[in-house]
Design a protein around this motif. Sequence first.
Motif, PDB file in Angstrom:
ATOM      1  N   ASP A  80       0.849  -1.200   0.000  1.00  0.00           N
ATOM      2  CA  ASP A  80       0.000   0.000   0.000  1.00  0.00           C
ATOM      3  C   ASP A  80       0.876   1.237   0.000  1.00  0.00           C
ATOM      4  OD1 ASP A  80       0.936  -0.419   2.582  1.00  0.00           O
ATOM      5  OD2 ASP A  80      -1.033  -0.612   3.496  1.00  0.00           O
ATOM      6  N   ALA A 149      -3.323  -4.470   4.945  1.00  0.00           N
ATOM      7  CA  ALA A 149      -2.892  -3.361   4.105  1.00  0.00           C
ATOM      8  C   ALA A 149      -3.798  -2.168   4.447  1.00  0.00           C
ATOM      9  CB  ALA A 149      -2.911  -3.746   2.632  1.00  0.00           C
ATOM     10  N   PHE A 150      -4.336  -1.461   3.471  1.00  0.00           N
ATOM     11  CA  PHE A 150      -5.254  -0.356   3.780  1.00  0.00           C
ATOM     12  C   PHE A 150      -6.702  -0.747   3.477  1.00  0.00           C
ATOM     13  CE2 PHE A 150      -2.025   3.322   3.743  1.00  0.00           C
ATOM     14  CZ  PHE A 150      -2.114   3.468   5.119  1.00  0.00           C
ATOM     15  N   ASN A 151      -7.006  -2.023   3.640  1.00  0.00           N
ATOM     16  CA  ASN A 151      -8.390  -2.479   3.497  1.00  0.00           C
ATOM     17  C   ASN A 151      -9.085  -2.323   4.852  1.00  0.00           C
ATOM     18  OD1 ASN A 151      -8.536  -3.814   0.640  1.00  0.00           O
ATOM     19  ND2 ASN A 151      -6.602  -4.539   1.543  1.00  0.00           N
ATOM     20  N   MET A 164      -5.730  -4.153  -7.059  1.00  0.00           N
ATOM     21  CA  MET A 164      -5.312  -2.968  -6.316  1.00  0.00           C
ATOM     22  C   MET A 164      -6.379  -1.912  -6.507  1.00  0.00           C
ATOM     23  SD  MET A 164      -1.784  -0.869  -7.030  1.00  0.00           S
ATOM     24  CE  MET A 164      -0.816  -0.209  -5.691  1.00  0.00           C
ATOM     25  N   THR A 195      -4.022   0.501  -2.277  1.00  0.00           N
ATOM     26  CA  THR A 195      -3.793  -0.727  -1.530  1.00  0.00           C
ATOM     27  C   THR A 195      -4.017  -1.952  -2.401  1.00  0.00           C
ATOM     28  OG1 THR A 195      -4.367  -1.966   0.474  1.00  0.00           O
ATOM     29  CG2 THR A 195      -6.183  -0.895  -0.672  1.00  0.00           C
TER      30      THR A 195
END
Length: 258
Positions: A80, A149-151, A164, A195
């Motif tokens: 990310d 990650a940025f989830n 992504m 991300t």
Amino acid sequence: MESQYQNRQYEKLQVKVFPDRQALGYQAAEEAAAYLRQRLASQQQVRIVFAAAPSQNAFLDRLRQAPDIEWSRVSAFHMDEYIGLAEGAEQLFSHYLTTHLFRDVQPGEVHLIPASGQPEQIIQRYSDLLAVAPIDMVCLGIGENGHLAFNDPPVADFADPQVMKVVELDAVCRQQQVNDGCFSTLAAVPRHALTLTIPTLLSAQRLFCMVPGKNKRQAVTDTLRQPITTACPSTILRQHAGCTLYTDSDAFQELADA
């Protein structure tokens, strides 16, 4: 250094609980290095996705010292990156991984997510790079809100069709960046990021997940105890037979309450 730890099992997820983050980082790096050597013995190139966060410090410190690894045959990615930070900003995850690992071990290929440019073009290029061959291993953490990650919970999707994507960071995620000392104020934390999606991360054969510290205690508890839903994205790790969660006595609630 011989690491002492407790073994636990939560569905398919193996959990190893250590006295502190240094012991955690040492053992996780030893096991990741052993797996990397094994993969290098059986194939020409190994493809690895790395997380960038203070939770990874002890792990990366030890991994870069691991002997007998042909890093020239490693293709490295990160999972990310913020949108909107200036080129060269110390908070960029590309900067973190370069200074904590890539500069020392010098992988044969390093694919950094650009700090600037059109997100759609970046997504297409990075997705194409990832599609060349399977991801062999992912080295990751878990956010205070359970993100992978940025989830974050509002945008996490266990069946995401994308490799992504652009996401808006939720308030808990942005506050964590302040808690970690990466930004001085919440206002300074970018609101959007790129991300890798959850299916992309889980596509790897082997996942090494390092989650130390008191700030992660609720996240670890929820990961292991809550229903498997995107309300806590990291719960999905309990369905991955190749994932090991490395945590410590500060983060593991059952020991903290003992």
